[in-house]
Design an enzyme around this catalytic site. Structure first.
Site, PDB file in Angstrom:
ATOM      1  N   GLU A   8       4.499  -8.485   0.152  1.00 44.91           N
ATOM      2  CA  GLU A   8       4.982  -7.034   0.602  1.00 44.91           C
ATOM      3  C   GLU A   8       6.237  -6.957   0.951  1.00 44.91           C
ATOM      4  O   GLU A   8       6.845  -7.570   1.794  1.00 44.91           O
ATOM      5  CB  GLU A   8       3.881  -6.548   1.650  1.00 44.91           C
ATOM      6  CG  GLU A   8       2.434  -6.488   1.242  1.00 44.91           C
ATOM      7  CD  GLU A   8       1.586  -6.109   2.370  1.00 44.91           C
ATOM      8  OE1 GLU A   8       2.111  -5.659   3.352  1.00 44.91           O
ATOM      9  OE2 GLU A   8       0.451  -6.154   2.195  1.00 44.91           O
TER      10      GLU A   8
ATOM     11  N   ASP B 295      -2.429 -14.019  -2.506  1.00 44.03           N
ATOM     12  CA  ASP B 295      -1.370 -12.970  -1.768  1.00 44.03           C
ATOM     13  C   ASP B 295      -1.098 -13.591  -0.507  1.00 44.03           C
ATOM     14  O   ASP B 295      -2.084 -14.264   0.296  1.00 44.03           O
ATOM     15  CB  ASP B 295      -2.718 -11.744  -1.623  1.00 44.03           C
ATOM     16  CG  ASP B 295      -2.088 -10.555  -1.186  1.00 44.03           C
ATOM     17  OD1 ASP B 295      -0.755 -10.242  -1.242  1.00 44.03           O
ATOM     18  OD2 ASP B 295      -2.793  -9.606  -0.654  1.00 44.03           O
TER      19      ASP B 295
ATOM     20  N   ASP C 261      -5.233 -10.397   0.680  1.00 43.75           N
ATOM     21  CA  ASP C 261      -5.494 -10.321   1.949  1.00 43.75           C
ATOM     22  C   ASP C 261      -6.539  -9.343   2.554  1.00 43.75           C
ATOM     23  O   ASP C 261      -6.794  -9.233   3.676  1.00 43.75           O
ATOM     24  CB  ASP C 261      -4.168 -10.578   2.762  1.00 43.75           C
ATOM     25  CG  ASP C 261      -3.185  -9.315   2.771  1.00 43.75           C
ATOM     26  OD1 ASP C 261      -3.702  -8.356   1.950  1.00 43.75           O
ATOM     27  OD2 ASP C 261      -2.347  -9.385   3.404  1.00 43.75           O
ATOM     28  N   SER C 262      -6.632  -8.298   1.713  1.00 49.92           N
ATOM     29  CA  SER C 262      -7.748  -7.458   1.939  1.00 49.92           C
ATOM     30  C   SER C 262      -8.986  -7.943   2.402  1.00 49.92           C
ATOM     31  O   SER C 262      -9.791  -7.203   2.800  1.00 49.92           O
ATOM     32  CB  SER C 262      -8.020  -6.321   0.806  1.00 49.92           C
ATOM     33  OG  SER C 262      -8.244  -6.885  -0.602  1.00 49.92           O
TER      34      SER C 262
ATOM     35  N   GLU D  84       2.196   0.799  -4.233  1.00 55.81           N
ATOM     36  CA  GLU D  84       0.660   1.271  -3.524  1.00 55.81           C
ATOM     37  C   GLU D  84       1.101   2.692  -3.028  1.00 55.81           C
ATOM     38  O   GLU D  84       1.745   2.934  -2.251  1.00 55.81           O
ATOM     39  CB  GLU D  84       0.244   0.280  -2.404  1.00 55.81           C
ATOM     40  CG  GLU D  84      -0.900   0.841  -1.620  1.00 55.81           C
ATOM     41  CD  GLU D  84      -1.768  -0.351  -1.092  1.00 55.81           C
ATOM     42  OE1 GLU D  84      -1.261  -1.590  -0.792  1.00 55.81           O
ATOM     43  OE2 GLU D  84      -2.770   0.174  -0.048  1.00 55.81           O
TER      44      GLU D  84
ATOM     45  N   LYS E  50       2.103 -12.680  -4.531  1.00 55.38           N
ATOM     46  CA  LYS E  50       2.372 -11.366  -4.332  1.00 55.38           C
ATOM     47  C   LYS E  50       2.857 -11.527  -2.774  1.00 55.38           C
ATOM     48  O   LYS E  50       2.200 -12.147  -2.019  1.00 55.38           O
ATOM     49  CB  LYS E  50       1.354 -10.407  -4.522  1.00 55.38           C
ATOM     50  CG  LYS E  50       1.541  -9.049  -4.015  1.00 55.38           C
ATOM     51  CD  LYS E  50       0.512  -8.078  -4.219  1.00 55.38           C
ATOM     52  CE  LYS E  50      -0.603  -7.872  -3.365  1.00 55.38           C
ATOM     53  NZ  LYS E  50      -0.139  -7.627  -2.311  1.00 55.38           N
TER      54      LYS E  50
END
Ligand code: KIV
Length: 285
Positions: free
Chosen positions: A118, A86, A46-47, A185, A116
């Site tokens: 978070e 993501d 999602d960057s 991270e 993935k």
């Protein structure tokens, strides 16, 4: 053509101490090049909110639909690479049902190999539900960009004993919930090493030191395309922003100076046709 790696390979590589190489990717041509180079794993992160869309809000505005479109393109470019979708902000934080449905979209619409999401202890219920639906989950703990507001910005985690222990508890909870991969991270190498050795599942790092089972970088960072800021953990393997600006400047200059296009860039008329055309035009006058 490279043989596509899967979970069993990543587990074996952890046991044998062979590092996994991982990059983000958001588009078809870059996916072709990453696969051609032999990367083990791709994250359609999602960057993209920053790297592709330039959203001032970073990753927060990114939608499921945007993630799906980019993941489909990457899948087409890298059919023989492990591709991970993501989960964007608010695609898994509301209800477990919605989380399972959105994770499933990555599989059904974009053909991913894993997703993935978070968070540590606070998302274990969601991880369990997605795993129970038959999907592969990669946890993501330490600095989690979707919660930077709570961290007070992009700050490294685990720098005190107490906060390091918090990250370790998150790692154990994510594994316990059924995740089969973990991304750490922005934590210190000590924390990276401890968690990598402590967990049975493969543990990869982005800014988590040398000891993890593999390394991830954002492709726009490592190619030197992203210029707004450079996190400490980024190494630039190329300087593409400078190369691109130079190419654009050369193009502009050559057009202005009448040097582009050259003869080799021009189509040729079939022999004798130019003369015939001149006749035709003359007759019409
Ligand atoms: O979206 C992404 O690229 C990520 C990395 C920052 C780990 O989640």
């Amino acid at each position: 053509m490279q043989k596509k790696k899967g979970l069993l390979d990543f587990q074996r590589m952890k046991k044998e101490g062979e590092k996994v190489t991982w990059l983000t990717c958001y588009e078809y041509p870059m996916a072709l090049f990453e696969e051609q180079a032999g990367i083990d794993m791709i994250l359609v992160g999602d960057s993209m909110g920053m790297c592709v869309y330039g959203y001032p809000g970073g990753t927060m505005p990114v939608t499921m639909d945007e993630c799906i479109v980019h993941t489909e393109a990457v899948r087409r470019g890298a059919p023989n690479t492990f591709v991970m979708g993501d989960m964007p902000f608010l695609s898994y934080q509301t209800t477990t049902e919605e989380a399972v449905r959105n994770a499933g979209r990555f599989y059904k619409e974009a053909g991913v190999d894993a997703i993935k999401l978070e968070g540590g202890r606070r998302v274990t219920k969601v991880i369990r539900a997605i795993v129970d639906a038959g999907m592969v989950v990669c946890g993501h703990i330490g600095l989690t960009p979707q919660s930077t507001g709570q961290f007070g910005g992009y700050k490294a985690q685990g720098r005190t004993a107490e906060s390091a222990y918090d990250v370790i508890k998150d790692a154990r909870a994510v594994q316990e919930a059924g995740a089969q991969l973990l991304l750490l991270e922005a934590v210190t190498p000590e924390v990276g090493k401890f968690i990598t050795e402590d967990l049975e599942i493969p543990v990869y790092g982005i800014g988590a030191g040398l000891y993890c089972d593999g390394q991830l970088l954002i492709v726009h960072d490592m190619l030197g395309i992203w210029q707004a800021f450079k996190p400490r953990f980024v190494k630039r393997y190329a300087h593409m922003a400078e190369d691109m600006v130079k190419a654009f400047q050369d193009y502009i200059r050559e057009i202005k100076e009448g040097k582009f296009p050259e003869d080799v860039h021009c189509y040729k008329m079939i022999e004798g046709e130019a003369e015939k055309l001149a006749e035709l035009v003359k007759k019409q006058k």
